[in-house]
Design an enzyme around this catalytic site. Structure first.
Site, PDB file in Angstrom:
ATOM      1  N   GLU A 113      67.055  -0.360  35.100  1.00  0.00           N
ATOM      2  CA  GLU A 113      66.989  -0.980  34.662  1.00  0.00           C
ATOM      3  C   GLU A 113      65.921  -1.947  34.777  1.00  0.00           C
ATOM      4  O   GLU A 113      65.789  -2.390  33.702  1.00  0.00           O
ATOM      5  CB  GLU A 113      68.235  -1.876  35.690  1.00  0.00           C
ATOM      6  N   SER A 124      58.912   0.313  50.050  1.00  0.00           N
ATOM      7  CA  SER A 124      59.937   0.203  50.021  1.00  0.00           C
ATOM      8  C   SER A 124      60.913  -0.115  51.132  1.00  0.00           C
ATOM      9  O   SER A 124      60.539   0.047  52.579  1.00  0.00           O
ATOM     10  CB  SER A 124      61.227   0.971  49.675  1.00  0.00           C
ATOM     11  N   GLU A 135      51.902   6.677  39.380  1.00  0.00           N
ATOM     12  CA  GLU A 135      53.627   7.061  39.955  1.00  0.00           C
ATOM     13  C   GLU A 135      53.840   7.204  38.892  1.00  0.00           C
ATOM     14  O   GLU A 135      55.087   8.144  39.012  1.00  0.00           O
ATOM     15  CB  GLU A 135      54.240   6.453  41.450  1.00  0.00           C
TER      16      GLU A 135
HETATM   17  C1  LIG Z   1      64.791   9.752  46.167  1.00  0.00           C
HETATM   18  C2  LIG Z   1      63.666   8.735  47.017  1.00  0.00           C
HETATM   19  C3  LIG Z   1      62.722   8.541  47.384  1.00  0.00           C
HETATM   20  C4  LIG Z   1      61.858   7.451  47.058  1.00  0.00           C
HETATM   21  N1  LIG Z   1      60.717   7.416  48.198  1.00  0.00           N
HETATM   22  C5  LIG Z   1      60.680   5.982  48.560  1.00  0.00           C
HETATM   23  C6  LIG Z   1      58.844   6.177  49.182  1.00  0.00           C
HETATM   24  O1  LIG Z   1      58.108   7.900  49.422  1.00  0.00           O
HETATM   25  N2  LIG Z   1      58.723   4.872  49.863  1.00  0.00           N
HETATM   26  C7  LIG Z   1      58.694   3.819  49.241  1.00  0.00           C
HETATM   27  O2  LIG Z   1      58.192   2.842  49.029  1.00  0.00           O
HETATM   28  N3  LIG Z   1      59.788   3.920  48.190  1.00  0.00           N
HETATM   29  C8  LIG Z   1      60.736   4.941  48.565  1.00  0.00           C
HETATM   30  N4  LIG Z   1      61.903   5.325  47.463  1.00  0.00           N
HETATM   31  C9  LIG Z   1      62.412   4.157  46.779  1.00  0.00           C
HETATM   32  C10 LIG Z   1      62.513   3.146  45.865  1.00  0.00           C
HETATM   33  O3  LIG Z   1      61.297   3.428  45.302  1.00  0.00           O
HETATM   34  C11 LIG Z   1      63.824   1.381  45.708  1.00  0.00           C
HETATM   35  O4  LIG Z   1      64.871   2.794  46.221  1.00  0.00           O
HETATM   36  C12 LIG Z   1      63.381   1.545  43.885  1.00  0.00           C
HETATM   37  O5  LIG Z   1      62.436   0.582  44.415  1.00  0.00           O
HETATM   38  C13 LIG Z   1      64.736   0.662  44.320  1.00  0.00           C
HETATM   39  O6  LIG Z   1      64.843  -0.185  45.474  1.00  0.00           O
HETATM   40  P1  LIG Z   1      66.225  -0.906  46.125  1.00  0.00           P
HETATM   41  O7  LIG Z   1      66.991   1.040  46.311  1.00  0.00           O
HETATM   42  O8  LIG Z   1      65.849  -1.525  47.058  1.00  0.00           O
HETATM   43  O9  LIG Z   1      67.181  -0.906  45.423  1.00  0.00           O
HETATM   44  P2  LIG Z   1      67.261  -2.554  44.366  1.00  0.00           P
HETATM   45  O10 LIG Z   1      66.168  -3.476  44.436  1.00  0.00           O
HETATM   46  O11 LIG Z   1      67.671  -3.358  45.822  1.00  0.00           O
HETATM   47  O12 LIG Z   1      67.938  -2.794  43.059  1.00  0.00           O
HETATM   48  C14 LIG Z   1      69.685  -2.222  43.137  1.00  0.00           C
HETATM   49  C15 LIG Z   1      69.811  -2.582  41.551  1.00  0.00           C
HETATM   50  O13 LIG Z   1      69.778  -3.241  41.353  1.00  0.00           O
HETATM   51  C16 LIG Z   1      69.003  -3.314  40.445  1.00  0.00           C
HETATM   52  N5  LIG Z   1      67.882  -4.176  40.643  1.00  0.00           N
HETATM   53  C17 LIG Z   1      67.239  -4.841  40.647  1.00  0.00           C
HETATM   54  N6  LIG Z   1      66.369  -6.185  40.308  1.00  0.00           N
HETATM   55  C18 LIG Z   1      67.132  -6.085  39.246  1.00  0.00           C
HETATM   56  C19 LIG Z   1      66.478  -6.734  38.287  1.00  0.00           C
HETATM   57  N7  LIG Z   1      65.811  -8.076  38.064  1.00  0.00           N
HETATM   58  N8  LIG Z   1      67.048  -6.877  36.688  1.00  0.00           N
HETATM   59  C20 LIG Z   1      68.228  -5.299  36.821  1.00  0.00           C
HETATM   60  N9  LIG Z   1      68.543  -4.809  37.184  1.00  0.00           N
HETATM   61  C21 LIG Z   1      67.606  -5.193  38.228  1.00  0.00           C
HETATM   62  C22 LIG Z   1      68.077  -2.223  40.235  1.00  0.00           C
HETATM   63  O14 LIG Z   1      68.331  -1.408  39.050  1.00  0.00           O
HETATM   64  C23 LIG Z   1      68.868  -1.554  41.247  1.00  0.00           C
HETATM   65  O15 LIG Z   1      70.075  -0.239  40.041  1.00  0.00           O
HETATM   66  C24 LIG Z   1      62.738   6.028  47.741  1.00  0.00           C
HETATM   67  C25 LIG Z   1      63.547   6.187  46.361  1.00  0.00           C
HETATM   68  C26 LIG Z   1      64.473   7.673  46.591  1.00  0.00           C
HETATM   69  C27 LIG Z   1      65.837   7.171  46.052  1.00  0.00           C
END
Ligand SMILES: Cc1cc2nc3c(=O)[nH]c(=O)nc-3n(C[C@H](O)[C@H](O)[C@H](O)COP(=O)(O)OP(=O)(O)OC[C@H]3O[C@@H](n4cnc5c(N)ncnc54)[C@H](O)[C@@H]3O)c2cc1C
Length: 395
Positions: free
Chosen positions: A377, A133, A248
């Site tokens: 989502e 991420s 995962e």
């Molecule tokens: C506790 C925790 C641990 C984590 N650990 C890791 C880790 O070790 N390594 C790592 O790389 N990442 C990690 N992550 C990150 C995690 O993989 C991301 O938070 C996740 O993939 C969502 O991405 P984002 O936060 O950028 O949200 P965004 O992608 O910006 O999404 C924001 C919102 O929009 C919605 N959305 C986005 N695109 C669409 C679509 N096409 N259609 C409908 N809805 C959509 C999403 O579902 C979400 O509700 C972790 C996250 C958490 C919360």
């Protein structure tokens, strides 16, 4: 698929059970139920415990024997996880290395890479974190901007990752980087293995509402890794990254329902002690949660059956992820119903810090479970498009 143990599986189960009974004692006895989301307590002892698991080859049991594993079947992996959960053994510190990176390495690594990295995972000398991420690449992982440029015998990496769980504890990071500067989307990405202990890497903790900070921002400024630390082909890292995500979302969480079952049991005991089970609404909520755990169990078995028969994860893994994360979030809310106003009281241990009990921690942490490993989502999109055959979402 028949889930009754065969004689060989029954022998394997007995071996696991007796090993755990003998070894989860002495200094390790106090680890019961420790660790896991938002709980880094007893970390050093948990590392020692994990080393013991590795020493006796209970870490990496699915790996081929030539790499130190036991070549365990899916059924044996499930048995091991079942017995591990029943013994109330602590959460594993090597989740990212053993659960996500190792299967990817076995699928895409060279023999040399497997011999270099697998033994250090098993001996718990090297822990791993997942550098996927970024501020603009979470659900849309193809938007990764962290760059990797080849300079002689080394890759030079610049950029930023975020939410990197256990980066502060890890010696290595498996990282998605853009190695073709002209590329867009999922083309031109490479899967690099980067040592964390170097001047070009800064790890900044992100404090969560649980009061803990298991994840971090990670900044790469001319960080370096050897040319050989590339998994798969240059600019073809997308399929490697997707393989990790498959692990995962799928098998790595197969034993989830057992941990949840224990948590539900604890909630029932708390509810009984507090007299809350006399309330019809709470009784219904607890019964509904129990039904949910059973659904998780049978969906997990369905996923396993598909995996054994077809060799690939089916849509059950997305259904499972969507279901368990929502189930657990609801359980957290139900725990707060049982605790009533007491659920809102937290103990302050020192200025700015606070101690949560298990139910409070679970309530707060479960909010994040519908986000990581593919948000709800995104899971619904996958189910809609790949299972129901609905038109692809407009982009
Ligand atoms: C506790 C925790 C641990 C984590 N650990 C890791 C880790 O070790 N390594 C790592 O790389 N990442 C990690 N992550 C990150 C995690 O993989 C991301 O938070 C996740 O993939 C969502 O991405 P984002 O936060 O950028 O949200 P965004 O992608 O910006 O999404 C924001 C919102 O929009 C919605 N959305 C986005 N695109 C669409 C679509 N096409 N259609 C409908 N809805 C959509 C999403 O579902 C979400 O509700 C972790 C996250 C958490 C919360």
């Amino acid at each position: 698929m028949d889930f009754t143990d065969t004689p060989d599986e029954a022998r394997f189960r007995a071996e696991v059970r007796s090993w755990l009974a003998v070894h989860l004692s002495g200094e390790f006895a106090e680890l019961g139920g420790r660790g896991g989301p938002a709980d880094e307590s007893g970390w050093d002892t948990r590392v020692e415990w994990e080393k013991l698991l590795g020493r006796d080859r209970w870490l990496g049991i699915s790996w081929p024997e030539e790499y130190g594993g036991r070549n365990a079947s899916f059924a044996e992996q499930v048995i091991f996880n079942e017995e591990y959960a029943k013994a109330d053994a602590p959460a594993r510190v090597s989740f990212f290395g053993e659960g996500l990176f190792a299967p990817t390495l076995l699928a895409y690594g060279t023999d040399e890479q497997k011999r270099r990295f697998l033994p250090k995972i098993q001996s718990v000398e090297e822990l791993w974190c997942q550098g996927y991420s970024e501020p603009n690449a979470g659900s849309d992982l193809a938007n990764v901007a962290t760059r990797g440029v080849l300079d002689g015998d080394q890759w030079v990496v610049n950029g930023q990752k975020v939410w990197t769980t256990l980066a502060h504890r890890s010696q290595w990071c498996f990282c998605v980087t853009r190695t073709d500067p002209e590329s867009h989307g999922h083309h031109g990405l490479s899967y690099l293995l980067i040592p964390m202990d170097q001047p070009g890497i800064e790890v900044r903790p992100l404090k969560q509402m649980t009061g803990t900070a298991e994840f971090n921002e990670v900044f790469f400024t001319d960080a370096r890794t050897d040319k050989a630390n590339l998994l798969g082909e240059v600019n073809d890292g997308w399929k490697v990254a997707m393989a990790t995500l498959g692990f995962e979302r799928g098998t790595a969480f197969l034993s989830q329902q057992l941990a949840f079952q224990r948590e539900l049991q604890e909630l029932i005991e708390v509810a009984q002690k507090r007299g809350a089970t006399a309330e019809p609404v709470i009784r219904q909520e607890l019964a509904d949660s129990y039904i949910g755990v059973q659904i998780m169990k049978y969906n997990g078995m369905r996923m396993l059956t598909g995996l054994v028969k077809k060799g690939v994860l089916g849509p059950e893994s997305s259904i499972g992820k969507l279901y368990w994360s929502n189930w657990h979030r609801t359980l957290g809310e139900r725990a707060m119903h049982v605790l009533g106003a007491d659920g809102a009281i937290i103990e302050k241990s020192e200025p700015g810090a606070y101690e949560l009990d298990e139910l409070q921690r679970s309530f707060m942490f479960s909010r994040s479970e519908t986000i990581y490993a593919g948000s709800s989502e995104i899971q619904r999109n996958i189910i809609g498009e790949r299972v129901l055959g609905l038109p692809r979402e407009p982009k």
